[in-house]
Design a protein around this motif. Structure first.
Motif, PDB file in Angstrom:
ATOM      1  N   PRO A  56      -7.648 -62.684 -95.591  1.00 48.18           N
ATOM      2  CA  PRO A  56      -7.908 -61.862 -94.406  1.00 48.18           C
ATOM      3  C   PRO A  56      -6.647 -61.657 -93.571  1.00 48.18           C
ATOM      4  CG  PRO A  56      -8.561 -64.106 -93.974  1.00 48.18           C
ATOM      5  CD  PRO A  56      -8.082 -64.081 -95.406  1.00 48.18           C
ATOM      6  N   PHE A  57      -6.702 -60.637 -92.714  1.00 47.32           N
ATOM      7  CA  PHE A  57      -5.642 -60.410 -91.749  1.00 47.32           C
ATOM      8  C   PHE A  57      -6.047 -60.991 -90.395  1.00 47.32           C
ATOM      9  CE2 PHE A  57      -8.395 -56.654 -91.529  1.00 47.32           C
ATOM     10  CZ  PHE A  57      -8.678 -56.610 -90.169  1.00 47.32           C
ATOM     11  N   VAL A  58      -5.102 -61.102 -89.506  1.00 47.30           N
ATOM     12  CA  VAL A  58      -5.373 -61.509 -88.128  1.00 47.30           C
ATOM     13  C   VAL A  58      -4.817 -60.418 -87.208  1.00 47.30           C
ATOM     14  CG1 VAL A  58      -3.235 -62.841 -87.908  1.00 47.30           C
ATOM     15  CG2 VAL A  58      -5.174 -63.341 -86.400  1.00 47.30           C
ATOM     16  N   SER A  59      -5.627 -60.018 -86.228  1.00 48.40           N
ATOM     17  CA  SER A  59      -5.171 -59.020 -85.260  1.00 48.40           C
ATOM     18  C   SER A  59      -4.937 -59.697 -83.921  1.00 48.40           C
ATOM     19  CB  SER A  59      -6.198 -57.886 -85.118  1.00 48.40           C
ATOM     20  OG  SER A  59      -7.380 -58.345 -84.506  1.00 48.40           O
ATOM     21  N   VAL A  60      -3.814 -59.358 -83.290  1.00 44.23           N
ATOM     22  CA  VAL A  60      -3.397 -59.994 -82.035  1.00 44.23           C
ATOM     23  C   VAL A  60      -3.135 -58.898 -81.008  1.00 44.23           C
ATOM     24  CG1 VAL A  60      -1.721 -61.519 -80.928  1.00 44.23           C
ATOM     25  CG2 VAL A  60      -2.348 -61.876 -83.333  1.00 44.23           C
ATOM     26  N   ASN A  61      -3.668 -59.079 -79.807  1.00 40.64           N
ATOM     27  CA  ASN A  61      -3.446 -58.118 -78.725  1.00 40.64           C
ATOM     28  C   ASN A  61      -2.052 -58.296 -78.139  1.00 40.64           C
ATOM     29  OD1 ASN A  61      -6.195 -56.691 -78.012  1.00 40.64           O
ATOM     30  ND2 ASN A  61      -6.671 -58.807 -78.534  1.00 40.64           N
ATOM     31  N   VAL A  62      -1.367 -57.176 -77.926  1.00 38.13           N
ATOM     32  CA  VAL A  62      -0.023 -57.170 -77.338  1.00 38.13           C
ATOM     33  C   VAL A  62      -0.085 -56.401 -76.026  1.00 38.13           C
ATOM     34  CG1 VAL A  62       2.367 -56.446 -77.658  1.00 38.13           C
ATOM     35  CG2 VAL A  62       1.054 -57.311 -79.604  1.00 38.13           C
ATOM     36  N   SER A  63       0.455 -56.968 -74.966  1.00 36.20           N
ATOM     37  CA  SER A  63       0.401 -56.330 -73.650  1.00 36.20           C
ATOM     38  C   SER A  63       1.474 -55.259 -73.525  1.00 36.20           C
ATOM     39  CB  SER A  63       0.595 -57.374 -72.546  1.00 36.20           C
ATOM     40  OG  SER A  63       1.949 -57.790 -72.511  1.00 36.20           O
ATOM     41  N   ALA A  64       1.309 -54.414 -72.503  1.00 36.58           N
ATOM     42  CA  ALA A  64       2.284 -53.364 -72.237  1.00 36.58           C
ATOM     43  C   ALA A  64       3.644 -53.953 -71.882  1.00 36.58           C
ATOM     44  CB  ALA A  64       1.782 -52.464 -71.101  1.00 36.58           C
ATOM     45  N   ARG A  65       3.646 -55.075 -71.175  1.00 38.45           N
ATOM     46  CA  ARG A  65       4.917 -55.720 -70.820  1.00 38.45           C
ATOM     47  C   ARG A  65       5.682 -56.140 -72.064  1.00 38.45           C
ATOM     48  NH1 ARG A  65       6.128 -58.086 -65.809  1.00 38.45           N
ATOM     49  NH2 ARG A  65       4.697 -57.562 -64.120  1.00 38.45           N
ATOM     50  N   GLN A  66       4.960 -56.712 -73.068  1.00 41.41           N
ATOM     51  CA  GLN A  66       5.633 -57.118 -74.293  1.00 41.41           C
ATOM     52  C   GLN A  66       6.203 -55.919 -75.040  1.00 41.41           C
ATOM     53  OE1 GLN A  66       2.036 -59.718 -75.434  1.00 41.41           O
ATOM     54  NE2 GLN A  66       3.711 -60.663 -76.549  1.00 41.41           N
ATOM     55  N   LEU A  67       5.452 -54.814 -75.039  1.00 40.14           N
ATOM     56  CA  LEU A  67       5.923 -53.624 -75.744  1.00 40.14           C
ATOM     57  C   LEU A  67       7.162 -53.054 -75.079  1.00 40.14           C
ATOM     58  CD1 LEU A  67       5.390 -51.529 -77.989  1.00 40.14           C
ATOM     59  CD2 LEU A  67       4.010 -50.266 -76.344  1.00 40.14           C
ATOM     60  N   HIS A  68       7.164 -53.039 -73.747  1.00 45.11           N
ATOM     61  CA  HIS A  68       8.269 -52.422 -73.028  1.00 45.11           C
ATOM     62  C   HIS A  68       9.499 -53.325 -72.959  1.00 45.11           C
ATOM     63  CE1 HIS A  68       5.040 -49.867 -70.811  1.00 45.11           C
ATOM     64  NE2 HIS A  68       5.348 -49.374 -72.001  1.00 45.11           N
ATOM     65  N   SER A  69       9.338 -54.623 -73.272  1.00 42.22           N
ATOM     66  CA  SER A  69      10.496 -55.514 -73.214  1.00 42.22           C
ATOM     67  C   SER A  69      11.541 -55.163 -74.268  1.00 42.22           C
ATOM     68  CB  SER A  69      10.050 -56.970 -73.384  1.00 42.22           C
ATOM     69  OG  SER A  69       9.516 -57.167 -74.679  1.00 42.22           O
ATOM     70  N   GLY A  70      11.099 -54.572 -75.405  1.00 39.26           N
ATOM     71  CA  GLY A  70      12.040 -54.099 -76.407  1.00 39.26           C
ATOM     72  C   GLY A  70      12.336 -55.075 -77.529  1.00 39.26           C
ATOM     73  N   ASP A  71      11.971 -56.359 -77.371  1.00 38.49           N
ATOM     74  CA  ASP A  71      12.284 -57.337 -78.410  1.00 38.49           C
ATOM     75  C   ASP A  71      11.065 -57.695 -79.239  1.00 38.49           C
ATOM     76  OD1 ASP A  71      10.853 -58.663 -76.517  1.00 38.49           O
ATOM     77  OD2 ASP A  71      12.203 -60.384 -76.341  1.00 38.49           O
ATOM     78  N   LEU A  72      10.000 -56.872 -79.183  1.00 35.09           N
ATOM     79  CA  LEU A  72       8.779 -57.178 -79.926  1.00 35.09           C
ATOM     80  C   LEU A  72       9.017 -57.252 -81.441  1.00 35.09           C
ATOM     81  CD1 LEU A  72       5.752 -57.714 -79.813  1.00 35.09           C
ATOM     82  CD2 LEU A  72       5.374 -55.234 -79.873  1.00 35.09           C
ATOM     83  N   PRO A  73       9.754 -56.307 -82.069  1.00 36.93           N
ATOM     84  CA  PRO A  73       9.956 -56.422 -83.524  1.00 36.93           C
ATOM     85  C   PRO A  73      10.636 -57.732 -83.921  1.00 36.93           C
ATOM     86  CG  PRO A  73      10.549 -54.225 -82.769  1.00 36.93           C
ATOM     87  CD  PRO A  73      10.320 -55.051 -81.544  1.00 36.93           C
ATOM     88  N   GLU A  74      11.624 -58.176 -83.158  1.00 33.85           N
ATOM     89  CA  GLU A  74      12.304 -59.433 -83.478  1.00 33.85           C
ATOM     90  C   GLU A  74      11.356 -60.624 -83.316  1.00 33.85           C
ATOM     91  OE1 GLU A  74      13.473 -57.068 -81.533  1.00 33.85           O
ATOM     92  OE2 GLU A  74      15.059 -56.276 -82.840  1.00 33.85           O
ATOM     93  N   LEU A  75      10.523 -60.592 -82.261  1.00 30.70           N
ATOM     94  CA  LEU A  75       9.557 -61.672 -82.044  1.00 30.70           C
ATOM     95  C   LEU A  75       8.566 -61.737 -83.198  1.00 30.70           C
ATOM     96  CD1 LEU A  75       8.107 -63.799 -80.293  1.00 30.70           C
ATOM     97  CD2 LEU A  75       6.885 -61.914 -79.186  1.00 30.70           C
ATOM     98  N   VAL A  76       8.038 -60.597 -83.615  1.00 29.19           N
ATOM     99  CA  VAL A  76       7.072 -60.562 -84.715  1.00 29.19           C
ATOM    100  C   VAL A  76       7.714 -61.063 -86.006  1.00 29.19           C
ATOM    101  CG1 VAL A  76       5.721 -59.017 -86.183  1.00 29.19           C
ATOM    102  CG2 VAL A  76       5.695 -58.724 -83.693  1.00 29.19           C
ATOM    103  N   ALA A  77       8.933 -60.632 -86.287  1.00 28.99           N
ATOM    104  CA  ALA A  77       9.613 -61.070 -87.514  1.00 28.99           C
ATOM    105  C   ALA A  77       9.799 -62.586 -87.513  1.00 28.99           C
ATOM    106  CB  ALA A  77      10.956 -60.359 -87.637  1.00 28.99           C
ATOM    107  N   GLY A  78      10.161 -63.155 -86.353  1.00 31.87           N
ATOM    108  CA  GLY A  78      10.349 -64.600 -86.270  1.00 31.87           C
ATOM    109  C   GLY A  78       9.053 -65.350 -86.480  1.00 31.87           C
ATOM    110  N   CYS A  79       7.958 -64.881 -85.886  1.00 34.23           N
ATOM    111  CA  CYS A  79       6.664 -65.551 -86.047  1.00 34.23           C
ATOM    112  C   CYS A  79       6.192 -65.496 -87.499  1.00 34.23           C
ATOM    113  CB  CYS A  79       5.627 -64.914 -85.119  1.00 34.23           C
ATOM    114  SG  CYS A  79       5.926 -65.193 -83.364  1.00 34.23           S
ATOM    115  N   LEU A  80       6.339 -64.344 -88.134  1.00 34.28           N
ATOM    116  CA  LEU A  80       5.938 -64.227 -89.542  1.00 34.28           C
ATOM    117  C   LEU A  80       6.778 -65.137 -90.429  1.00 34.28           C
ATOM    118  CD1 LEU A  80       5.492 -60.341 -89.803  1.00 34.28           C
ATOM    119  CD2 LEU A  80       3.682 -62.065 -89.760  1.00 34.28           C
ATOM    120  N   ARG A  81       8.069 -65.191 -90.147  1.00 32.95           N
ATOM    121  CA  ARG A  81       8.953 -66.042 -90.959  1.00 32.95           C
ATOM    122  C   ARG A  81       8.606 -67.523 -90.788  1.00 32.95           C
ATOM    123  NH1 ARG A  81      13.103 -64.229 -88.978  1.00 32.95           N
ATOM    124  NH2 ARG A  81      13.451 -65.828 -87.381  1.00 32.95           N
ATOM    125  N   ASP A  82       8.380 -67.960 -89.559  1.00 35.19           N
ATOM    126  CA  ASP A  82       8.074 -69.373 -89.316  1.00 35.19           C
ATOM    127  C   ASP A  82       6.739 -69.773 -89.924  1.00 35.19           C
ATOM    128  OD1 ASP A  82      10.421 -69.444 -87.929  1.00 35.19           O
ATOM    129  OD2 ASP A  82       9.493 -69.295 -85.939  1.00 35.19           O
TER     130      ASP A  82
END
Length: 705
Positions: free
Chosen positions: A543-569
């Motif tokens: 199965p997949f897992v879906s996670v809610n992301v806030s507008a602040r996280q989207l506008h911060s600009g580092d969301l792709p790097e954060l997601v890549a780090g979480c997936l890698r860990d």
């Protein structure tokens, strides 16, 4: 007046020469414009013909290739029935003049007719020789047709070929219409620009004449009186009526012009004072003037035993208008709101009522006639009713409403600052109560504000203390009711407050900025949990897992790097992570969001739009923002069986989303009948209490097994 060749006459002559020069330039410009538009007409016609020819060649080559592939087997087995079906279907197209299938000896096998009138006849038209001998696709033009031929081969053996002839009559007619339309548009444009240039010339002439008249009235003044008049103006005395001269020369004119200038300065001073106390957009009293009036009224009311009510009104969800429709639409909304509020205040507020725009989307009203509590209540109730009606902005209906806080003098406060603070607190409580309503200030409201501040303090460090946790609500595929994923839901169990509703503490986290700390922790935990699910299952069943992301996280600009780090860990494949964002978060800065989401999309992460259908965006944004799925808001699902409008809207969203290749998820499914209706409409996935309540990660893993 007798005209002398002095300063005035010289100025008039100079203005006349300038006007003649400008007129000459306009004539030259118009001639140049006509030549340029004629050249554009010629080039446009050539471009239209070139594009039409290229389009027909591409279409013909593609169609010939398709026929060649389709005819290979029927020609190899001499299946005339199959050949006839294929050729007849193509020959029925409106602009196809003929379709010929020929063998190795250049004889016609089929011509698309029922009786194959040309069967066995050699092809003798002027284009036949090259068409039959070509080793690949060949395009030939004649005066009447475009002939496209393609050999028919099986393996390395050439069985013959196929020719398609397109009639050029219709194409030329289309080209002629396009050229005529272009010429018509250019002629209209030429006429408009000519009118504009002539209008500009007229305006310039009027302007030059006005300047000449102004200089005639103001240049000639008695210089010996200017010093005294200038000192008077410098001290703020604009009474220059004593400056009178009956002289008819330049000095007399100078005196009279100076009097006129003095009057203009006085008017400008009054305008500046008025502008300082008026809101430029709505024409209402502004914040500065309101505060001065409030201070003055409170000073008069102290000790007089009279009351005053302050109403603090704030437009609900006004930020969505600016984010989705733009700031010009936002200004139009403010103007319409101001007109409605002014009309209601004039009708119900009394003679001494004062309305002001306090700033942004906030309006304040002072009421001091009669029983101010009753007047304020009736006024606030009517305002909520009037402002809750839809607005028409840029051709679209916008539903907003307003939240109103009411505070009384001297019951609630004796000073202006405290009174406005209380009004702001009461307005905030009206928003918390559901918006588009009003609330009177009470001491308990201060306590509510204190509780919110305390909640923000308690929320800091709640994750580290183990008070925050994640539950997972199963997401089912409607076609076979199989569990395919889960949505991660954040819960807060406080030692003293108990279970705090997410709608409360997530709002606090959003406004305080704590979501930027909690969000990455939620993402990291959800990825780690998903990596442990379904051990032993086939990769396709994980199965997949879906996670809610806030507008602040989207506008911060580092969301792709954060997601890549979480997936890698966590060691979780990107395809098993889905991110959910609200419509408003995406479209508030569409270009920035599109760039970030494209980066996530390339990494393999899926993106869903949550609460779809409740915002202003519409499906048009789905074509510009890379999303993989939309979640239909639960408000539409709840009345799916009773409300035909909700059912029709849900069906339309599913159909249009599928046409764009987007997955549709329904949330809030609580009845089997809802699930059946959604399945009949083609909805892909669903979640809700009918399928399963939120559960721990271990319980969800057990559910999978």
């Amino acid at each position: 007046m007798r005209l002398r060749f002095g300063l005035q006459a010289r100025y008039l002559v100079g203005m006349t020469l300038v006007l003649a020069l400008v007129a000459g330039l306009v004539v030259v410009l118009m001639a140049r414009q006509t030549a340029l538009q004629d050249e554009i007409d010629r080039l446009g016609g050539e471009a239209v013909r070139s594009m039409a020819s290229e389009s027909m060649e591409r279409r013909g080559t593609a169609m010939a290739q398709q026929l060649s592939d389709a005819l290979a087997n029927p020609m190899y087995f001499s299946d005339m029935q199959a050949i006839g079906d294929i050729v007849s279907a193509t020959a029925r197209q409106p602009d196809v003049a003929y379709v010929l299938v020929f063998d190795r000896d250049r004889r016609v096998l089929h011509d698309g007719s029922l009786d194959i009138t040309r069967y066995g006849q050699p092809m003798e038209d002027p284009l036949a020789a090259r068409a039959a001998s070509g080793s690949g696709p060949l395009v030939q033009w004649s005066d009447q047709v475009l002939d496209v031929s393609q050999p028919v081969r099986v393996g390395g053996e050439t069985l013959g070929g196929v020719r398609i002839g397109y009639s050029l009559k219709q194409v030329r007619g289309t080209q002629l219409k396009a050229a005529q339309s272009l010429r018509g548009h250019l002629a209209t444009l030429r006429e408009r620009q000519s009118q504009l240039l002539i209008g500009l010339l007229v305006v310039l002439g009027v302007l030059l004449l006005a300047i000449a008249a102004y200089v005639q009235r103001t240049v000639i003044r008695p210089i010996r009186q200017l010093s005294e008049a200038t000192r008077a103006i410098g001290s703020g005395d604009y009474d220059a009526s004593h400056l009178v001269s009956r002289r008819q020369d330049e000095m007399g004119e100078l005196v009279r012009s100076f009097v006129d200038m003095n009057a203009r300065i006085a008017q400008h001073d009054r305008d500046v004072r008025r502008m300082a106390y008026t809101d430029a957009l709505t024409g209402l009293t502004n914040r500065l003037a309101f505060r001065e009036s409030l201070d003055h009224r409170l000073m008069l009311l102290r000790g007089a035993g009279r009351e005053l009510a302050l109403l603090f009104a704030d437009i609900d969800d006004f930020k969505r208008v600016n984010d989705t429709l733009g700031h010009e639409a936002g200004d139009e909304v403010l103007v319409q709101f101001a007109h409605r509020i002014r009309a209601t205040v004039e009708r119900l507020g009394g003679d001494d009522a004062l309305l002001a725009r306090f700033g942004g989307d906030e309006f304040v009203i002072l009421v001091q006639d009669g029983q101010v509590r009753e007047v304020a209540s009736a006024l606030a109730e009517q305002l909520a009713r009037d402002l809750g009606q839809p607005l028409v902005v840029q051709g679209r209906q916008v539903f907003l409403g307003t939240s109103i806080g009411i505070t009384l003098f001297p019951e609630d406060a004796s000073g202006a600052t405290a009174l406005m603070k209380n009004g702001d607190v009461a307005m905030y409580q009206a928003k918390m109560a559901g918006k588009n309503c009003y609330r009177f200030y009470s001491r308990a409201m201060d306590q509510a504000v204190e509780r919110r501040v305390r909640m923000e303090q308690e929320l800091r460090g709640a994750w580290e203390r183990g008070e925050l946790s994640l539950l997972y609500q199963p997401i089912h595929r409607l076609s076979d009711r199989k569990v395919v994923g889960a949505e991660a839901l954040l819960r807060w169990q406080h030692p003293q407050l108990g279970s705090v509703p997410p709608s409360v503490f997530i709002d606090v986290a959003e406004h305080s900025g704590l979501i930027e700390i909690i969000g990455p922790q939620v993402l990291r935990t959800a990825c780690a949990a998903a990596a442990r699910w379904g051990a032993g299952l086939a990769p396709s069943d994980l199965p997949f897992v879906s996670v809610n992301v806030s507008a602040r996280q989207l506008h911060s600009g580092d969301l792709p790097e954060l997601v890549a780090g979480c997936l890698r860990d966590a060691g979780l494949p990107a395809s098993r992570l889905h991110l959910e964002l609200t419509e408003t978060a995406v479209i508030s800065d569409e270009a920035h969001a599109s760039a970030l989401l494209s980066k996530l999309h390339r990494a393999g992460v899926r993106v869903w739009l949550d609460d779809f259908g409740t915002g202003f965006s519409g499906l048009s944004h789905l074509r510009r923002v890379p999303v993989d799925g939309v979640k239909i808001d639960r408000s539409f699902i709840a009345d799916l069986q009773r409300d035909p409008d909700d059912l029709a809207l849900t069906t339309a969203i599913i159909a249009m989303a599928h046409s764009l290749g987007i997955t549709v998820v329904a949330e809030g499914v609580e009845k089997e009948a809802q699930a059946d209706l959604l399945h009949e409409r083609g909805c892909d996935l669903a979640q809700g209490y009918w399928f399963g309540y939120p559960m721990t990660s271990a319980e969800f893993d057990q559910l999978l097994r």
